[in-house]
Design a protein around this motif. Sequence first.
Motif, PDB file in Angstrom:
ATOM      1  N   LYS A  71      37.872  38.588 -45.139  1.00 19.96           N
ATOM      2  CA  LYS A  71      38.338  39.643 -46.038  1.00 19.96           C
ATOM      3  C   LYS A  71      37.175  40.165 -46.868  1.00 19.96           C
ATOM      4  CE  LYS A  71      41.667  40.637 -49.667  1.00 19.96           C
ATOM      5  NZ  LYS A  71      42.706  40.122 -50.547  1.00 19.96           N
ATOM      6  N   GLN A  72      36.343  39.270 -47.380  1.00 19.90           N
ATOM      7  CA  GLN A  72      35.185  39.681 -48.168  1.00 19.90           C
ATOM      8  C   GLN A  72      34.212  40.496 -47.327  1.00 19.90           C
ATOM      9  OE1 GLN A  72      33.646  35.973 -49.656  1.00 19.90           O
ATOM     10  NE2 GLN A  72      35.021  35.931 -51.418  1.00 19.90           N
ATOM     11  N   ILE A  73      34.006  40.090 -46.076  1.00 22.23           N
ATOM     12  CA  ILE A  73      33.114  40.820 -45.175  1.00 22.23           C
ATOM     13  C   ILE A  73      33.638  42.231 -44.944  1.00 22.23           C
ATOM     14  CG2 ILE A  73      32.321  40.952 -42.766  1.00 22.23           C
ATOM     15  CD1 ILE A  73      32.177  37.828 -42.870  1.00 22.23           C
ATOM     16  N   GLU A  74      34.930  42.343 -44.679  1.00 22.18           N
ATOM     17  CA  GLU A  74      35.533  43.657 -44.426  1.00 22.18           C
ATOM     18  C   GLU A  74      35.428  44.547 -45.662  1.00 22.18           C
ATOM     19  OE1 GLU A  74      36.918  46.563 -42.109  1.00 22.18           O
ATOM     20  OE2 GLU A  74      36.474  44.546 -41.402  1.00 22.18           O
ATOM     21  N   GLU A  75      35.671  43.981 -46.843  1.00 21.29           N
ATOM     22  CA  GLU A  75      35.577  44.765 -48.080  1.00 21.29           C
ATOM     23  C   GLU A  75      34.146  45.225 -48.319  1.00 21.29           C
ATOM     24  OE1 GLU A  75      37.215  42.087 -50.962  1.00 21.29           O
ATOM     25  OE2 GLU A  75      39.284  42.572 -50.425  1.00 21.29           O
ATOM     26  N   ALA A  76      33.160  44.365 -48.077  1.00 15.95           N
ATOM     27  CA  ALA A  76      31.756  44.747 -48.250  1.00 15.95           C
ATOM     28  C   ALA A  76      31.382  45.857 -47.273  1.00 15.95           C
ATOM     29  CB  ALA A  76      30.853  43.529 -48.056  1.00 15.95           C
ATOM     30  N   LYS A  77      31.855  45.739 -46.044  1.00 14.60           N
ATOM     31  CA  LYS A  77      31.561  46.763 -45.036  1.00 14.60           C
ATOM     32  C   LYS A  77      32.146  48.104 -45.469  1.00 14.60           C
ATOM     33  CE  LYS A  77      32.165  47.796 -40.138  1.00 14.60           C
ATOM     34  NZ  LYS A  77      32.759  47.342 -38.869  1.00 14.60           N
ATOM     35  N   GLU A  78      33.388  48.087 -45.958  1.00 11.93           N
ATOM     36  CA  GLU A  78      34.028  49.321 -46.402  1.00 11.93           C
ATOM     37  C   GLU A  78      33.267  49.940 -47.575  1.00 11.93           C
ATOM     38  OE1 GLU A  78      38.117  48.433 -47.254  1.00 11.93           O
ATOM     39  OE2 GLU A  78      38.547  47.893 -45.181  1.00 11.93           O
ATOM     40  N   ARG A  79      32.812  49.102 -48.514  1.00 12.66           N
ATOM     41  CA  ARG A  79      32.071  49.607 -49.681  1.00 12.66           C
ATOM     42  C   ARG A  79      30.749  50.233 -49.256  1.00 12.66           C
ATOM     43  NH1 ARG A  79      33.342  44.583 -51.974  1.00 12.66           N
ATOM     44  NH2 ARG A  79      31.213  43.896 -51.574  1.00 12.66           N
ATOM     45  N   GLU A  80      30.070  49.634 -48.290  1.00 15.02           N
ATOM     46  CA  GLU A  80      28.735  50.069 -47.903  1.00 15.02           C
ATOM     47  C   GLU A  80      28.735  51.177 -46.851  1.00 15.02           C
ATOM     48  OE1 GLU A  80      26.585  46.556 -46.739  1.00 15.02           O
ATOM     49  OE2 GLU A  80      27.191  45.511 -48.567  1.00 15.02           O
ATOM     50  N   PHE A  81      29.828  51.395 -46.165  1.00 10.84           N
ATOM     51  CA  PHE A  81      29.889  52.325 -45.045  1.00 10.84           C
ATOM     52  C   PHE A  81      29.448  53.735 -45.431  1.00 10.84           C
ATOM     53  CE2 PHE A  81      32.015  55.422 -42.338  1.00 10.84           C
ATOM     54  CZ  PHE A  81      31.626  54.993 -41.090  1.00 10.84           C
ATOM     55  N   THR A  82      30.015  54.296 -46.487  1.00  6.47           N
ATOM     56  CA  THR A  82      29.702  55.662 -46.885  1.00  6.47           C
ATOM     57  C   THR A  82      28.223  55.811 -47.210  1.00  6.47           C
ATOM     58  OG1 THR A  82      31.940  55.949 -47.735  1.00  6.47           O
ATOM     59  CG2 THR A  82      30.293  57.511 -48.501  1.00  6.47           C
ATOM     60  N   ALA A  83      27.657  54.823 -47.911  1.00 10.58           N
ATOM     61  CA  ALA A  83      26.243  54.887 -48.265  1.00 10.58           C
ATOM     62  C   ALA A  83      25.370  54.847 -47.009  1.00 10.58           C
ATOM     63  CB  ALA A  83      25.882  53.751 -49.210  1.00 10.58           C
ATOM     64  N   VAL A  84      25.747  54.045 -46.046  1.00 11.45           N
ATOM     65  CA  VAL A  84      24.976  53.947 -44.799  1.00 11.45           C
ATOM     66  C   VAL A  84      25.030  55.270 -44.041  1.00 11.45           C
ATOM     67  CG1 VAL A  84      24.888  52.832 -42.529  1.00 11.45           C
ATOM     68  CG2 VAL A  84      25.185  51.451 -44.591  1.00 11.45           C
ATOM     69  N   VAL A  85      26.210  55.861 -43.942  1.00 11.88           N
ATOM     70  CA  VAL A  85      26.357  57.145 -43.241  1.00 11.88           C
ATOM     71  C   VAL A  85      25.521  58.218 -43.940  1.00 11.88           C
ATOM     72  CG1 VAL A  85      27.978  58.993 -42.650  1.00 11.88           C
ATOM     73  CG2 VAL A  85      28.588  56.609 -42.224  1.00 11.88           C
ATOM     74  N   GLU A  86      25.579  58.258 -45.269  1.00 12.29           N
ATOM     75  CA  GLU A  86      24.790  59.250 -46.012  1.00 12.29           C
ATOM     76  C   GLU A  86      23.294  59.033 -45.800  1.00 12.29           C
ATOM     77  OE1 GLU A  86      25.828  62.013 -47.527  1.00 12.29           O
ATOM     78  OE2 GLU A  86      27.801  61.444 -46.772  1.00 12.29           O
ATOM     79  N   ASP A  87      22.859  57.776 -45.757  1.00 16.22           N
ATOM     80  CA  ASP A  87      21.455  57.461 -45.526  1.00 16.22           C
ATOM     81  C   ASP A  87      21.014  57.950 -44.140  1.00 16.22           C
ATOM     82  OD1 ASP A  87      18.905  56.219 -46.148  1.00 16.22           O
ATOM     83  OD2 ASP A  87      19.487  54.614 -44.759  1.00 16.22           O
TER      84      ASP A  87
END
Length: 101
Positions: free
Chosen positions: A16-32
């Motif tokens: 669950k923590q891994i999935e939440e971290a991935k969701e939080r970081e996804f937008t920043a990665v796409v923008e990068d």
Amino acid sequence: MSSYKELLAQREKLEKQIEEAKEREFTAVVEDIKQKMADYGVTLADLGITAGRGAKLGKVRARAGVAPKYRDPNSGSTWSGRGKPPKWIAGQNRDQFLIQK
């Protein structure tokens, strides 16, 4: 030493923590990625991606979708039974969520 059930609970919590971290970081990665593509003039064609009908992703083939096998009675969400189980079915008896044919 931890028991089997304790380890399963720890694993579920970590997943669950891994999935939440991935969701939080996804937008920043796409923008990068978008920013770097713009900075260097990289196009989808440079990446082997062609647009249009029947688009191809390099040598990757598109796969046909798999029919859902399970349905959440509360939200109506479905799951094919493949991959990581969604939160609404994880750790539960899946028979109660089967879609009747």
